[in-house]
Scaffold this motif. Structure first.
Motif, short mmCIF file in Angstrom:
data_model
loop_
_atom_site.label_atom_id
_atom_site.label_comp_id
_atom_site.label_asym_id
_atom_site.label_seq_id
_atom_site.Cartn_x
_atom_site.Cartn_y
_atom_site.Cartn_z
N GLU A 27 -21.32 -26.72 -37.25
CA GLU A 27 -21.19 -25.30 -36.95
C GLU A 27 -20.78 -24.50 -38.17
N GLN A 28 -20.21 -25.17 -39.21
CA GLN A 28 -19.86 -24.47 -40.44
C GLN A 28 -21.02 -24.47 -41.44
N ARG A 29 -21.97 -25.39 -41.22
CA ARG A 29 -23.09 -25.48 -42.13
C ARG A 29 -24.27 -24.63 -41.68
N ARG A 30 -24.36 -24.41 -40.37
CA ARG A 30 -25.54 -23.75 -39.84
C ARG A 30 -25.18 -22.49 -39.08
N PHE A 31 -26.12 -21.55 -39.09
CA PHE A 31 -26.01 -20.34 -38.30
C PHE A 31 -27.29 -20.27 -37.48
N GLY A 32 -27.20 -20.60 -36.22
CA GLY A 32 -28.39 -20.71 -35.41
C GLY A 32 -29.08 -22.04 -35.69
N ARG A 33 -30.39 -22.01 -35.80
CA ARG A 33 -31.16 -23.24 -36.01
C ARG A 33 -31.48 -23.49 -37.48
N VAL A 34 -31.06 -22.61 -38.36
CA VAL A 34 -31.38 -22.72 -39.78
C VAL A 34 -30.12 -22.93 -40.60
N TRP B 44 -28.70 -21.85 -43.29
CA TRP B 44 -28.84 -20.76 -44.26
C TRP B 44 -28.07 -21.03 -45.54
N LEU B 45 -26.90 -21.63 -45.42
CA LEU B 45 -26.10 -21.91 -46.61
C LEU B 45 -26.81 -22.91 -47.51
N GLY B 46 -27.31 -23.98 -46.92
CA GLY B 46 -28.04 -24.97 -47.71
C GLY B 46 -29.31 -24.41 -48.31
N LEU B 47 -30.03 -23.62 -47.51
CA LEU B 47 -31.27 -23.01 -47.98
C LEU B 47 -31.00 -22.07 -49.14
N PHE B 48 -29.97 -21.23 -49.01
CA PHE B 48 -29.63 -20.30 -50.07
C PHE B 48 -29.20 -21.05 -51.33
N THR B 49 -28.44 -22.13 -51.16
CA THR B 49 -27.96 -22.89 -52.32
C THR B 49 -29.12 -23.53 -53.07
N PRO C 174 -28.06 -33.51 -48.39
CA PRO C 174 -27.55 -32.39 -47.58
C PRO C 174 -28.38 -32.22 -46.30
N PRO C 175 -27.80 -31.62 -45.27
CA PRO C 175 -28.50 -31.45 -43.99
C PRO C 175 -29.56 -30.35 -44.06
N LEU C 176 -30.62 -30.62 -44.82
CA LEU C 176 -31.72 -29.68 -44.95
C LEU C 176 -32.97 -30.27 -44.28
N SER C 177 -33.63 -29.47 -43.48
CA SER C 177 -34.86 -29.92 -42.86
C SER C 177 -36.00 -29.83 -43.88
N GLY C 178 -37.16 -30.40 -43.53
CA GLY C 178 -38.31 -30.32 -44.41
C GLY C 178 -38.72 -28.88 -44.68
N ALA C 179 -38.69 -28.04 -43.65
CA ALA C 179 -39.06 -26.64 -43.82
C ALA C 179 -38.08 -25.91 -44.73
N GLU C 180 -36.79 -26.22 -44.60
CA GLU C 180 -35.78 -25.57 -45.44
C GLU C 180 -35.94 -25.99 -46.90
N MET C 181 -36.32 -27.24 -47.13
CA MET C 181 -36.54 -27.69 -48.51
C MET C 181 -37.76 -27.00 -49.10
N VAL C 182 -38.82 -26.86 -48.31
CA VAL C 182 -40.01 -26.16 -48.78
C VAL C 182 -39.67 -24.73 -49.15
N LEU C 183 -38.93 -24.04 -48.29
CA LEU C 183 -38.58 -22.64 -48.55
C LEU C 183 -37.67 -22.50 -49.76
N TYR D 290 -37.47 -24.54 -52.49
CA TYR D 290 -38.28 -24.71 -53.70
C TYR D 290 -39.25 -23.55 -53.87
N LEU D 291 -39.80 -23.08 -52.76
CA LEU D 291 -40.75 -21.98 -52.80
C LEU D 291 -40.12 -20.72 -53.40
N ALA D 292 -38.87 -20.46 -53.05
CA ALA D 292 -38.18 -19.28 -53.57
C ALA D 292 -38.12 -19.29 -55.09
N GLY D 293 -37.82 -20.44 -55.67
CA GLY D 293 -37.75 -20.53 -57.13
C GLY D 293 -39.10 -20.33 -57.79
N GLY D 294 -40.15 -20.97 -57.23
CA GLY D 294 -41.48 -20.84 -57.81
C GLY D 294 -42.02 -19.42 -57.73
#
Length: 269
Positions: free
Chosen positions: A10-17, A19-24, A111-120, A122-126
């Motif tokens: 509950e501290q790592r996720r907000f809803g189903r995403v 967000w903290l891991g994705l942003f990091t 880290p608890p990142l899904s495949g979609a979160e990892m794609v997003l 890396y995609l942000a950087g590219g």
């Protein structure tokens, strides 16, 4: 001592995403190229400028007009797009393959990142790297050549699509390659031909029938053609067709990258 995780879900996720891991992850990918900006941002701008100068001096005066515009004006959007997509590809592919070779890809996988979160992530950087290069070159074209984008939002949209397509392709290449020479082979024999044989320096209408059909099968052609229409208002293909083909190709490569991350293909020992 408690056996519970130090950071409950509950501290790592907000809803189903996550967000903290994705942003990091996205922040890490952006900082990767920002910290060495002379190599990742300045060098491509210099290369693009050299391309434009050399082709203008060597071919421009003899070539005359292409599709009703000066040769230099015609190739400028192609050089811009080629630089964008090459940098987007380099950002994601190099990040993944370097992590694999150095053995620290586990830091991304744990880290608890899904495949979609990892794609997003890396995609942000590219896309960010491609956008920075593209917008800077567009400003240079405005200042030095007086090229005012005919449809700026359309051009920006195709630049984002191009960055996303090649970022996805870079993820696939980075996941597949286990060594730098494998990555170099993919770059030399797949990415470079896709970029150069895509109408960057010529109109496909000038090609023989066979080569014209091959070019029309290249999704990068539609990305470059869309950017060209957005910047100078001329194109070989209708903008809607370019959007549908390039957008569909982008979705396809991102789905493939997602499946590879989800299954841990060539990532997990």
């Amino acid at each position: 001592m408690s056996n519970s995780a130090p950071f409950p879900p509950e501290q790592r996720r907000f809803g189903r995403v996550n967000w903290l891991g994705l942003f990091t992850l996205a922040e890490r990918e952006v900082l990767r190229f920002a910290n060495v900006w002379t190599q990742t941002l300045l060098a491509p701008l210099v290369t693009a400028g050299l391309f434009l100068v050399i082709f203008t001096i060597a071919i421009g005066p003899q070539r005359g007009e292409v599709m009703g515009v000066a040769f230099t004006t015609f190739i400028a959007p192609g050089i811009l797009t080629m630089t964008v997509i090459q940098n987007a590809f380099a950002n994601t592919s190099s990040s993944i393959v370097i992590s694999k070779v150095q053995g620290n890809i586990v830091d991304t996988l744990m880290p608890p990142l899904s495949g979609a979160e990892m794609v997003l992530g890396y995609l942000a950087g590219g896309v960010a790297r491609g956008l920075f290069v593209g917008v800077t070159i567009a400003l240079a074209l405005l200042v030095f050549l007086g090229i005012v984008p005919a449809h700026p939002l359309l051009a920006l949209g195709f630049i984002v699509i191009g960055g996303a397509f090649m970022s996805g392709l870079g993820m696939i290449a980075g996941i597949y390659a286990n060594k730098f020479d494998q990555m170099a082979a993919i770059t030399n024999f797949i990415v470079t031909p896709l970029a150069f044989l895509s109408g960057t320096f010529y109109s496909v209408e000038a090609l023989p029938a066979g080569l014209r059909e091959i070019t029309h099968a290249n999704p990068v052609f539609y990305i470059i053609d869309g950017v060209r229409f957005g910047i100078i208002g001329v194109s070989d293909s209708p903008p809607l067709r370019s959007f549908l083909v390039s957008g569909g190709a982008t979705v396809l490569v991102l789905v493939v990258a997602w499946l590879m991350f989800r299954r841990g293909y060539r990532l997990k020992a």
